[in-house]
Scaffold this motif. Structure first.
Motif, PDB file in Angstrom:
ATOM      1  N   THR A  50       0.833  -1.207   0.000  1.00  0.00           N
ATOM      2  CA  THR A  50       0.000   0.000   0.000  1.00  0.00           C
ATOM      3  C   THR A  50       0.865   1.254   0.000  1.00  0.00           C
ATOM      4  O   THR A  50       0.621   2.201  -0.772  1.00  0.00           O
ATOM      5  CB  THR A  50      -0.930  -0.011   1.227  1.00  0.00           C
ATOM      6  OG1 THR A  50      -1.976  -0.969   1.007  1.00  0.00           O
ATOM      7  CG2 THR A  50      -1.547   1.360   1.477  1.00  0.00           C
ATOM      8  N   SER A  54       1.459   3.879  -3.127  1.00  0.00           N
ATOM      9  CA  SER A  54       1.109   5.276  -2.852  1.00  0.00           C
ATOM     10  C   SER A  54       2.286   6.200  -3.119  1.00  0.00           C
ATOM     11  O   SER A  54       2.116   7.302  -3.665  1.00  0.00           O
ATOM     12  CB  SER A  54       0.636   5.415  -1.400  1.00  0.00           C
ATOM     13  OG  SER A  54      -0.498   4.590  -1.157  1.00  0.00           O
ATOM     14  N   ASP A 202      -5.204   1.738  -0.979  1.00  0.00           N
ATOM     15  CA  ASP A 202      -5.223   0.370  -0.461  1.00  0.00           C
ATOM     16  C   ASP A 202      -4.847  -0.611  -1.570  1.00  0.00           C
ATOM     17  O   ASP A 202      -5.581  -0.776  -2.545  1.00  0.00           O
ATOM     18  CB  ASP A 202      -6.607   0.054   0.092  1.00  0.00           C
ATOM     19  CG  ASP A 202      -6.656  -1.262   0.864  1.00  0.00           C
ATOM     20  OD1 ASP A 202      -5.671  -2.022   0.813  1.00  0.00           O
ATOM     21  OD2 ASP A 202      -7.683  -1.523   1.520  1.00  0.00           O
TER      22      ASP A 202
END
Length: 290
Positions: A50, A54, A202
């Motif tokens: 995650t 990101s 996510d």
């Protein structure tokens, strides 16, 4: 006056920093968010996919989630240099309950016979038998003396693979501006967005590494834990959409063994996050980190 970006392991050796293995290992897992001037210490099995997806989006390396697998070929791409470490405007790390982390890597990497399973198999002389090997055996190999024979590193089992290596080994700083936890990701998501503008995406639906896709079982058929259920039977459970809850892999003896072997991780988590979200909140913790 202590420097706000004090390097955790730099002062533990009189060697040149470039030759300090403990610092070098931790620094290898420190990644930059360039726009925010931030440094993130990534710890495998701690929501690291995650965070890496990101960061890849935030740093302009990928244009969308359809390119998410880019992260698997680019772990070193955003690695922080010494200047980045010393001048970071914001630092953070995500911790995880040690019992949950070890259960997670077992259910994902070992039951799924990912490369980590084969690495462990080679370390034992190709003696793992999926029809017999179970979580109790895994914990014994990781925490016990068997893999530390012939003058090898005493922690040979613990450090054999990054996915179950103690979390304290990944900490490049003595202190961080923010200590988050996998068990409290909603709070981390909100705080990171407010403090450095990082939107956490996510990655679990993309990687399918977690147990969130399974019906979780609190006890084995007939009662008790899943500690002695062999890999083959666990794989069959997963194929049917079910898996043990992390706590259900442990009996009291195994929980105590992991608590002793990962005592520093437990103490760090309890001190920075709180014991309420540990898998076993009342477990005894005996560590130099306290």
């Amino acid at each position: 006056m202590t420097h706000p970006r004090l390097l955790r392991y730099a002062g533990t050796s009189r060697q040149a920093l470039a030759a300090n293995a403990d610092h070098g290992f931790a620094a290898g897992y420190a990644l930059c968010h360039y726009g925010a001037g931030a440094v993130y210490s990534f710890i495998p099995k701690n929501a690291c996919s995650t965070l890496r997806v990101s960061l890849a989006l935030a740093n302009g390396a990928i244009g969308g989630l359809e390119q998410w697998s880019w992260i698997h070929h680019n772990n070193p791409t955003f690695r922080a240099g010494l200047r980045d470490l010393a001048t970071a405007r914001f630092t953070f790390v995500i911790l995880r309950c040690p019992h949950a982390r070890l259960a997670s890597v077992f259910l994902d990497k070992i039951v799924g016979r990912q490369p980590e399973y084969w690495q462990l198999n080679r370390a034992t002389g190709d003696r793992l038998d999926p029809a017999r090997f179970c979580f109790r055996d895994f914990v014994g190999l990781v925490t016990g003396p068997e893999l530390a024979a012939d003058g090898m590193e005493p922690r040979a089992g613990l450090v054999l693979n990054e996915h179950w290596r103690p979390q304290v080994d990944f900490l490049v700083y003595a202190e961080y501006d923010a200590w988050y936890a996998v068990e409290r990701m909603a709070a981390a998501r909100t705080d990171l967005a407010e403090r450095i503008g990082l939107e956490l995406v996510d990655a679990r639906p993309l990687t399918r590494h977690g147990t969130d896709r399974f019906e979780l079982l609190d006890s084995a058929p007939g009662g008790g834990s899943f500690a002695d259920m062999p890999l083959a039977a666990l794989a069959e459970l997963q194929a049917g959409g079910r898996a043990p809850a992390h706590a259900a892999l442990y009996d009291a003896a195994l929980a105590d063994t992991v608590a002793r072997s990962y005592a520093d991780d437990l103490a760090l988590y309890a001190g920075r996050i709180g014991s309420e979200t540990l898998t076993f909140p009342n477990i005894k913790i005996d560590s130099k980190e306290i």
